[in-house]
Design a protein around this motif. Sequence first.
Motif, mmCIF file in Angstrom:
data_model
loop_
_atom_site.group_PDB
_atom_site.id
_atom_site.type_symbol
_atom_site.label_atom_id
_atom_site.label_comp_id
_atom_site.label_asym_id
_atom_site.label_seq_id
_atom_site.Cartn_x
_atom_site.Cartn_y
_atom_site.Cartn_z
ATOM 1 N N ASN A 145 14.094 -91.181 73.308
ATOM 2 C CA ASN A 145 14.704 -92.399 73.847
ATOM 3 C C ASN A 145 14.135 -93.644 73.172
ATOM 4 O O ASN A 145 12.919 -93.806 73.070
ATOM 5 C CB ASN A 145 14.433 -92.444 75.355
ATOM 6 C CG ASN A 145 15.220 -93.506 76.071
ATOM 7 O OD1 ASN A 145 15.132 -94.677 75.759
ATOM 8 N ND2 ASN A 145 15.982 -93.099 77.072
ATOM 9 N N SER A 168 17.715 -90.253 83.983
ATOM 10 C CA SER A 168 18.831 -90.063 84.922
ATOM 11 C C SER A 168 19.138 -88.602 85.218
ATOM 12 O O SER A 168 20.175 -88.286 85.788
ATOM 13 C CB SER A 168 20.097 -90.734 84.355
ATOM 14 O OG SER A 168 20.464 -90.125 83.127
ATOM 15 N N LYS A 169 18.246 -87.689 84.845
ATOM 16 C CA LYS A 169 18.533 -86.265 84.992
ATOM 17 C C LYS A 169 18.831 -85.882 86.438
ATOM 18 O O LYS A 169 19.568 -84.935 86.697
ATOM 19 C CB LYS A 169 17.376 -85.434 84.441
ATOM 20 C CG LYS A 169 17.655 -83.937 84.406
ATOM 21 C CD LYS A 169 16.535 -83.179 83.712
ATOM 22 C CE LYS A 169 16.830 -81.694 83.692
ATOM 23 N NZ LYS A 169 15.785 -80.933 82.965
ATOM 24 N N THR A 212 29.313 -92.270 81.098
ATOM 25 C CA THR A 212 28.165 -91.686 80.408
ATOM 26 C C THR A 212 28.500 -91.472 78.932
ATOM 27 O O THR A 212 29.666 -91.543 78.534
ATOM 28 C CB THR A 212 27.777 -90.307 80.999
ATOM 29 O OG1 THR A 212 28.695 -89.314 80.516
ATOM 30 C CG2 THR A 212 27.770 -90.317 82.514
ATOM 31 N N TYR A 240 27.997 -88.478 77.673
ATOM 32 C CA TYR A 240 27.888 -87.028 77.591
ATOM 33 C C TYR A 240 29.157 -86.332 77.127
ATOM 34 O O TYR A 240 30.255 -86.885 77.139
ATOM 35 C CB TYR A 240 27.482 -86.460 78.951
ATOM 36 C CG TYR A 240 26.186 -87.014 79.488
ATOM 37 C CD1 TYR A 240 25.068 -87.155 78.668
ATOM 38 C CD2 TYR A 240 26.074 -87.408 80.823
ATOM 39 C CE1 TYR A 240 23.879 -87.668 79.168
ATOM 40 C CE2 TYR A 240 24.885 -87.915 81.325
ATOM 41 C CZ TYR A 240 23.796 -88.043 80.489
ATOM 42 O OH TYR A 240 22.631 -88.553 80.984
ATOM 43 N N HIS A 272 33.580 -90.527 79.627
ATOM 44 C CA HIS A 272 32.411 -90.120 78.857
ATOM 45 C C HIS A 272 32.735 -90.172 77.371
ATOM 46 O O HIS A 272 33.874 -90.008 76.958
ATOM 47 C CB HIS A 272 31.950 -88.723 79.261
ATOM 48 C CG HIS A 272 33.014 -87.669 79.169
ATOM 49 N ND1 HIS A 272 34.018 -87.546 80.107
ATOM 50 C CD2 HIS A 272 33.259 -86.710 78.242
ATOM 51 C CE1 HIS A 272 34.820 -86.547 79.782
ATOM 52 N NE2 HIS A 272 34.380 -86.031 78.646
ATOM 53 N N ASN A 289 20.808 -85.881 72.317
ATOM 54 C CA ASN A 289 20.046 -86.935 72.987
ATOM 55 C C ASN A 289 19.804 -88.148 72.102
ATOM 56 O O ASN A 289 19.913 -89.287 72.548
ATOM 57 C CB ASN A 289 18.694 -86.378 73.453
ATOM 58 C CG ASN A 289 18.769 -85.673 74.786
ATOM 59 O OD1 ASN A 289 18.818 -86.319 75.822
ATOM 60 N ND2 ASN A 289 18.787 -84.357 74.757
ATOM 61 N N TYR A 308 22.834 -90.602 71.761
ATOM 62 C CA TYR A 308 23.370 -91.371 72.887
ATOM 63 C C TYR A 308 23.230 -92.863 72.653
ATOM 64 O O TYR A 308 24.091 -93.656 73.036
ATOM 65 C CB TYR A 308 22.641 -91.008 74.186
ATOM 66 C CG TYR A 308 22.811 -89.587 74.660
ATOM 67 C CD1 TYR A 308 23.921 -88.823 74.318
ATOM 68 C CD2 TYR A 308 21.843 -88.995 75.473
ATOM 69 C CE1 TYR A 308 24.057 -87.515 74.760
ATOM 70 C CE2 TYR A 308 21.979 -87.694 75.926
ATOM 71 C CZ TYR A 308 23.079 -86.960 75.574
ATOM 72 O OH TYR A 308 23.207 -85.674 76.013
ATOM 73 N N CYS A 365 22.533 -92.363 82.079
ATOM 74 C CA CYS A 365 21.847 -91.923 80.861
ATOM 75 C C CYS A 365 20.997 -93.086 80.396
ATOM 76 O O CYS A 365 21.515 -94.178 80.094
ATOM 77 C CB CYS A 365 22.785 -91.503 79.736
ATOM 78 S SG CYS A 365 21.866 -91.072 78.215
ATOM 79 N N THR A 366 19.682 -92.892 80.358
ATOM 80 C CA THR A 366 18.802 -94.015 80.033
ATOM 81 C C THR A 366 18.585 -94.192 78.534
ATOM 82 O O THR A 366 17.813 -95.059 78.127
ATOM 83 C CB THR A 366 17.441 -93.893 80.765
ATOM 84 O OG1 THR A 366 16.754 -92.729 80.302
ATOM 85 C CG2 THR A 366 17.645 -93.824 82.266
ATOM 86 N N ASN A 367 19.298 -93.385 77.712
ATOM 87 C CA ASN A 367 19.314 -93.644 76.268
ATOM 88 C C ASN A 367 20.696 -94.147 75.832
ATOM 89 O O ASN A 367 21.064 -94.052 74.664
ATOM 90 C CB ASN A 367 18.959 -92.376 75.478
ATOM 91 C CG ASN A 367 18.344 -92.703 74.128
ATOM 92 O OD1 ASN A 367 17.808 -93.784 73.911
ATOM 93 N ND2 ASN A 367 18.415 -91.757 73.194
ATOM 94 N N PHE A 368 21.421 -94.681 76.788
ATOM 95 C CA PHE A 368 22.793 -95.180 76.628
ATOM 96 C C PHE A 368 22.715 -96.691 76.776
ATOM 97 O O PHE A 368 22.348 -97.187 77.841
ATOM 98 C CB PHE A 368 23.626 -94.552 77.749
ATOM 99 C CG PHE A 368 25.109 -94.783 77.722
ATOM 100 C CD1 PHE A 368 25.855 -94.613 76.578
ATOM 101 C CD2 PHE A 368 25.770 -95.105 78.908
ATOM 102 C CE1 PHE A 368 27.240 -94.773 76.598
ATOM 103 C CE2 PHE A 368 27.142 -95.263 78.944
ATOM 104 C CZ PHE A 368 27.888 -95.094 77.784
#
Length: 252
Positions: A25, A87-88, A135, A137, A161, A167, A170, A197-200
Amino acid sequence: MSDRPGPHRIPLATRAIGVITPSANLVVERVTAAVLADFPEVSAHYSRTPVRGSKDGHPDAYDLDGMLGAARLLGDAALDAIVWNGSKGASIGFAHDHALIATIERETGIRAATSMTAIESELRRLGLTRVAVVTPYRGDYQERLVATLAGEGLTVVAEAHAGVADNLAYMRVSETEIAALIRRVSAARPQVILTLCTNFPAAWVVADLERETGLPIWDSTLAGVFAGLEAAGIDPHPARAWGRLFEGDEAP
């Protein structure tokens, strides 16, 4: 003599928040630093847990060894709070986040929080159940996430999405594409839009899209910063320019 301010004029941080972030990330630190510019008394300190590629070695739970290793290192600094900015929990269930918080607090003696428990708490506090989800994803993971949120009592009235599987990739979804995804789900008029998603890099468009759509948009990366501030006992309202999540007591 130069009129430029010297280092001695930089406000000294007196509060400290520890942040656990996925190893692939780059968004969490950037967003956290940007938001905390409004909090000169607060410093952020980071530790990482392994998350890489397109395969999750722990698809139904957290890698507790990785998480607790990161938390223990942060705990050495006697911080005011530790937050998992990830955010998992949206795909495995909020109970896993609550258990993670309890374990970190037991191991470190420091108050802990997560992005998803902050979102869960605000949804329940305001009585919101109709959400839309955006997201980066791929479709199969998005389906799992939507089903998990339904199991938490939320009605997902729309989703969009980007279809990204890796990962590290993202973070490369553009602001233009993120804005288009948000506009698409806004047509369903949910009570709140969740960008998960915290890498978004959705945090950068939240405030503008809230004004445009008239809907609250809660981003999981921003929620991690919000959670850390609250866990440390710091009023998050000075960051209200980042969106309605930070505004306080009014229902959307």
